[in-house]
Design a protein around this motif. Sequence first.
Motif, PDB file in Angstrom:
ATOM      1  N   LEU A 223      32.227  36.922  29.756  1.00  0.00           N
ATOM      2  CA  LEU A 223      32.804  36.239  30.924  1.00  0.00           C
ATOM      3  C   LEU A 223      33.510  34.955  30.508  1.00  0.00           C
ATOM      4  O   LEU A 223      34.589  34.631  31.011  1.00  0.00           O
TER       5      LEU A 223
ATOM      6  N   LEU B 116      36.859  35.717  28.998  1.00  0.00           N
ATOM      7  CA  LEU B 116      37.841  36.168  29.987  1.00  0.00           C
ATOM      8  C   LEU B 116      38.202  35.082  31.000  1.00  0.00           C
ATOM      9  O   LEU B 116      39.070  35.282  31.851  1.00  0.00           O
ATOM     10  N   SER B 117      37.539  33.933  30.926  1.00  0.00           N
ATOM     11  CA  SER B 117      37.716  32.902  31.963  1.00  0.00           C
ATOM     12  C   SER B 117      38.896  31.977  31.698  1.00  0.00           C
ATOM     13  O   SER B 117      39.111  31.024  32.438  1.00  0.00           O
ATOM     14  N   ASP B 118      39.643  32.251  30.656  1.00  0.00           N
ATOM     15  CA  ASP B 118      40.852  31.462  30.377  1.00  0.00           C
ATOM     16  C   ASP B 118      42.084  32.300  30.735  1.00  0.00           C
ATOM     17  O   ASP B 118      42.169  33.466  30.314  1.00  0.00           O
ATOM     18  N   PRO B 119      43.031  31.729  31.481  1.00  0.00           N
ATOM     19  CA  PRO B 119      44.197  32.515  31.924  1.00  0.00           C
ATOM     20  C   PRO B 119      44.997  33.140  30.773  1.00  0.00           C
ATOM     21  O   PRO B 119      45.448  34.278  30.891  1.00  0.00           O
TER      22      PRO B 119
ATOM     23  N   LEU C 262      42.861  36.022  29.383  1.00  0.00           N
ATOM     24  CA  LEU C 262      42.785  37.128  30.350  1.00  0.00           C
ATOM     25  C   LEU C 262      44.101  37.886  30.385  1.00  0.00           C
ATOM     26  O   LEU C 262      44.119  39.121  30.400  1.00  0.00           O
TER      27      LEU C 262
ATOM     28  N   PRO D 261      28.848  48.351  32.195  1.00  0.00           N
ATOM     29  CA  PRO D 261      29.662  49.323  32.944  1.00  0.00           C
ATOM     30  C   PRO D 261      30.399  48.689  34.134  1.00  0.00           C
ATOM     31  O   PRO D 261      29.795  47.983  34.938  1.00  0.00           O
ATOM     32  N   GLY D 262      31.687  48.930  34.165  1.00  0.00           N
ATOM     33  CA  GLY D 262      32.476  48.504  35.325  1.00  0.00           C
ATOM     34  C   GLY D 262      32.969  47.073  35.306  1.00  0.00           C
ATOM     35  O   GLY D 262      33.862  46.724  36.082  1.00  0.00           O
ATOM     36  N   VAL D 263      32.395  46.241  34.430  1.00  0.00           N
ATOM     37  CA  VAL D 263      32.745  44.814  34.488  1.00  0.00           C
ATOM     38  C   VAL D 263      34.205  44.584  34.091  1.00  0.00           C
ATOM     39  O   VAL D 263      34.984  44.015  34.866  1.00  0.00           O
TER      40      VAL D 263
ATOM     41  N   ALA E 297      36.717  46.108  36.548  1.00  0.00           N
ATOM     42  CA  ALA E 297      36.852  45.357  37.805  1.00  0.00           C
ATOM     43  C   ALA E 297      37.616  44.054  37.578  1.00  0.00           C
ATOM     44  O   ALA E 297      38.451  43.662  38.393  1.00  0.00           O
ATOM     45  N   VAL E 298      37.348  43.405  36.457  1.00  0.00           N
ATOM     46  CA  VAL E 298      38.040  42.143  36.155  1.00  0.00           C
ATOM     47  C   VAL E 298      39.538  42.405  35.952  1.00  0.00           C
ATOM     48  O   VAL E 298      40.382  41.665  36.479  1.00  0.00           O
TER      49      VAL E 298
ATOM     50  N   ALA F 133      41.198  43.100  39.262  1.00  0.00           N
ATOM     51  CA  ALA F 133      41.327  41.859  40.036  1.00  0.00           C
ATOM     52  C   ALA F 133      42.428  40.981  39.460  1.00  0.00           C
ATOM     53  O   ALA F 133      43.185  40.347  40.196  1.00  0.00           O
ATOM     54  N   ALA F 134      42.523  40.953  38.132  1.00  0.00           N
ATOM     55  CA  ALA F 134      43.565  40.151  37.481  1.00  0.00           C
ATOM     56  C   ALA F 134      44.941  40.687  37.847  1.00  0.00           C
ATOM     57  O   ALA F 134      45.870  39.929  38.133  1.00  0.00           O
TER      58      ALA F 134
ATOM     59  N   GLU G 106      45.718  39.785  41.394  1.00  0.00           N
ATOM     60  CA  GLU G 106      45.982  38.354  41.563  1.00  0.00           C
ATOM     61  C   GLU G 106      47.336  37.971  40.971  1.00  0.00           C
ATOM     62  O   GLU G 106      48.067  37.170  41.523  1.00  0.00           O
TER      63      GLU G 106
ATOM     64  N   LEU H   8      40.251  33.973  39.941  1.00  0.00           N
ATOM     65  CA  LEU H   8      39.435  34.878  39.119  1.00  0.00           C
ATOM     66  C   LEU H   8      38.892  34.158  37.889  1.00  0.00           C
ATOM     67  O   LEU H   8      37.713  34.287  37.550  1.00  0.00           O
ATOM     68  N   THR H   9      39.758  33.391  37.215  1.00  0.00           N
ATOM     69  CA  THR H   9      39.277  32.707  36.007  1.00  0.00           C
ATOM     70  C   THR H   9      38.236  31.640  36.361  1.00  0.00           C
ATOM     71  O   THR H   9      37.290  31.426  35.601  1.00  0.00           O
TER      72      THR H   9
ATOM     73  N   LEU I 158      35.005  33.583  36.851  1.00  0.00           N
ATOM     74  CA  LEU I 158      34.444  34.043  35.571  1.00  0.00           C
ATOM     75  C   LEU I 158      33.849  32.873  34.790  1.00  0.00           C
ATOM     76  O   LEU I 158      32.783  32.994  34.182  1.00  0.00           O
ATOM     77  N   HIS I 159      34.554  31.741  34.830  1.00  0.00           N
ATOM     78  CA  HIS I 159      34.028  30.565  34.132  1.00  0.00           C
ATOM     79  C   HIS I 159      32.685  30.151  34.721  1.00  0.00           C
ATOM     80  O   HIS I 159      31.725  29.881  33.991  1.00  0.00           O
TER      81      HIS I 159
ATOM     82  N   SER J  94      29.904  32.281  33.579  1.00  0.00           N
ATOM     83  CA  SER J  94      29.766  32.456  32.125  1.00  0.00           C
ATOM     84  C   SER J  94      28.662  31.590  31.511  1.00  0.00           C
ATOM     85  O   SER J  94      28.504  31.573  30.298  1.00  0.00           O
TER      86      SER J  94
ATOM     87  N   PRO K 294      37.453  42.765  44.450  1.00  0.00           N
ATOM     88  CA  PRO K 294      36.541  43.884  44.731  1.00  0.00           C
ATOM     89  C   PRO K 294      35.804  44.371  43.475  1.00  0.00           C
ATOM     90  O   PRO K 294      36.433  44.630  42.447  1.00  0.00           O
TER      91      PRO K 294
ATOM     92  N   VAL L 175      33.975  42.961  41.289  1.00  0.00           N
ATOM     93  CA  VAL L 175      33.735  42.104  40.122  1.00  0.00           C
ATOM     94  C   VAL L 175      32.315  41.542  40.129  1.00  0.00           C
ATOM     95  O   VAL L 175      31.550  41.744  39.175  1.00  0.00           O
TER      96      VAL L 175
ATOM     97  N   ALA M 181      29.603  44.224  39.729  1.00  0.00           N
ATOM     98  CA  ALA M 181      29.482  44.743  38.356  1.00  0.00           C
ATOM     99  C   ALA M 181      28.822  43.712  37.448  1.00  0.00           C
ATOM    100  O   ALA M 181      27.987  44.050  36.603  1.00  0.00           O
TER     101      ALA M 181
END
Lengths: 110, 110
Positions: free
Chosen positions: A18, A21-24, A27, A90-92, A95-96, A99-100, A103, B14-15, B18-19, B22, B90, B92, B95
């Motif tokens: 996570l 993935l939390s940096d634009p 991601l 699974p699915g994470v 889904a991310v 969503a990305a 967005e 989203l980021t 996630l942050h 995390s 949806p 996220v 999961a």
Amino acid sequence: MKPYQHPTFDQITLTGLLHALSDPVRLNFVQCLATKMCEQPCGAIPTPVAKSTMSHHLRVLREAGIVRIRTEGTQSLTSLRLAEIEAKFPGVLEAVLKAAEAEKPLEQHS
Amino acid sequence: MKPYQHPTFDQITLTGLLHALSDPVRLNFVQCLATKMCEQPCGAIPTPVAKSTMSHHLRVLREAGIVRIRTEGTQSLTSLRLAEIEAKFPGVLEAVLKAAEAEKPLEQHS
């Protein structure tokens, strides 16, 4: 060139994933990589940051277990560890990435 | 006590989500909160960190749009913004919570 180190399947953590993935920029890179069917030279995916900054981001993604990087001659080739991440969480990632895309669709990226 | 500020639905990213998820302490807190059907006094969920550290974590979760905090008398009551997050991203959070539970079930938390 020394081979890159990668975490084993067991060493990959959810919070590490996570965080990575939390940096634009990261991601966006993973989003682009996910649309490719095979490993990519690092330079093949356009990024809005300097090469040295991107090296840092790639290291974070590699150490989190999201990408695998190997060298071939003078090139570094990067691929997503999609099957392993899906098996572990699974699915994470799916889904991310959905969503990305909702967005900020890849087409709109500069 | 000043009312807490919360991002609007449109401001949640989203980021940012996630942050906020995390960090192991924050993820664990969200995991606990997700098992409750109603808002909780902040002290009702056991955390392994000092109160001041937890205040910081709660601020990160609030500013990311994951929790809503309101005061009632001298108490702060916290709830997950589950419906909004599900509407915006949806699958996220669901999961992530499933993966968190598989990785470290709540029963095993200290």
